[in-house]
Design an enzyme around this catalytic site. Sequence first.
Site, short mmCIF file in Angstrom:
data_model
loop_
_atom_site.label_atom_id
_atom_site.label_comp_id
_atom_site.label_asym_id
_atom_site.label_seq_id
_atom_site.Cartn_x
_atom_site.Cartn_y
_atom_site.Cartn_z
N ASP A 287 5.85 4.42 5.15
CA ASP A 287 6.75 3.44 5.78
C ASP A 287 6.97 2.20 4.92
O ASP A 287 7.91 1.44 5.14
CB ASP A 287 6.28 3.08 7.21
N HIS A 288 6.12 2.00 3.90
CA HIS A 288 6.22 0.79 3.06
C HIS A 288 6.80 1.06 1.67
O HIS A 288 7.07 0.12 0.93
CB HIS A 288 4.84 0.14 2.92
N HIS B 134 6.25 -5.51 11.95
CA HIS B 134 5.55 -4.22 11.98
C HIS B 134 5.14 -3.84 13.40
O HIS B 134 3.98 -3.56 13.69
CB HIS B 134 4.32 -4.27 11.05
N HIS C 73 -7.31 -2.24 5.53
CA HIS C 73 -6.52 -1.19 6.16
C HIS C 73 -7.16 0.15 5.84
O HIS C 73 -8.22 0.19 5.22
CB HIS C 73 -5.08 -1.32 5.63
N ASP D 294 -0.09 -4.32 6.52
CA ASP D 294 -0.98 -3.60 7.45
C ASP D 294 -2.44 -3.99 7.22
O ASP D 294 -2.99 -3.81 6.14
CB ASP D 294 -0.84 -2.08 7.25
N HIS E 282 1.28 3.82 2.03
CA HIS E 282 1.83 4.47 3.23
C HIS E 282 3.35 4.54 3.17
O HIS E 282 4.02 3.56 2.82
CB HIS E 282 1.36 3.75 4.51
N HIS F 128 0.85 -1.19 0.00
CA HIS F 128 0.00 0.00 0.00
C HIS F 128 0.88 1.24 0.00
O HIS F 128 2.10 1.15 0.13
CB HIS F 128 -0.99 -0.01 1.16
#
Length: 296
Positions: free
Chosen positions: A65-66, A263, A138, A205, A63, A61
């Site tokens: 952090d990914h 995570h 998510h 997530d 976000h 996805h």
Amino acid sequence: MFELTLLGTAGSAPTKARALPSVYLSYEGDSFLFDCGEGTQMQLLKFGLSPHKIRAIFLSHIHGDHVIGIAGLVRTLALNNRTEELKIFIPKGYEKAITSLIKFDKAMINYPIKILPIKKGTMFKGKDYEISSFKLNHTVPTYGFVFKEKDKLKFDMKKCKKLGIKGEMFKHLELKNHIIINNKKILLKTVSFKKPGRKVVYSSDTRPCAETLKNSKSANILIHESSYTSRYSELAKSRKHSTVSEAATIAKKANVKQLILVHFSARYKDDYELIKEAKAVFANTVIGKDGYKVTL
Ligand SMILES: [Zn+2]
Ligand SMILES: [Zn+2]
């Protein structure tokens, strides 16, 4: 060779011990990344893994952090004269955001990069494996991924010997589904069995969901996010993440061989609370650490 390395096991923000999410999977010379958090290329270096063998990157996805690690990684590959195409998968509608990470400074990237929308089902096929996706739950469109080795046909050698099957006959049997020996028809299915291919599932997530359960059935390994322990279950619900025991329950119901949790929120300074909660539900759980490696 079938090997898995956790590159980053933190969620949202890195800690001294944990980098942002990324998993490196290597199968018979082909490699793949599942998520590419900031610092992924440093983690590859640290753990002695080659970025050049990466054939595709699957981003669960959008976000930060990914995905932010993509920006640096694609540039380093260019500096190292990569020529092979790199496929990057991202949920539909976010292709432009990934393109901007790659092109924002007009860097010279001379190898082809294909940014593709994730499709439900099979997305990548190799000679002996395929990679497919499934929908997670998510705050933004998010997918999990399944790496599945093909099932293999194996002969029951005891039965074959008894019936006089040898040499070229095996090939014939596989091609024609039967063989005739001494006027007797022998069917392939009576002298063979299917050895199920190994399966690794990456669930990024998400709230615990039925799709993960369905796709993880009997997996060798399930990598599942677990941002919090049950103490923060309300936070997990509102931010659409999973708790340790929720992830462990999925692993138990899916009857996976091993669960690897990743995570983690930065509030967990040691593993004690995490492992205690996980093992109470599913014994064969590992609290993921950066550099943790599994050979299948
Ligand atoms: Zn995250
Ligand atoms: Zn997220």
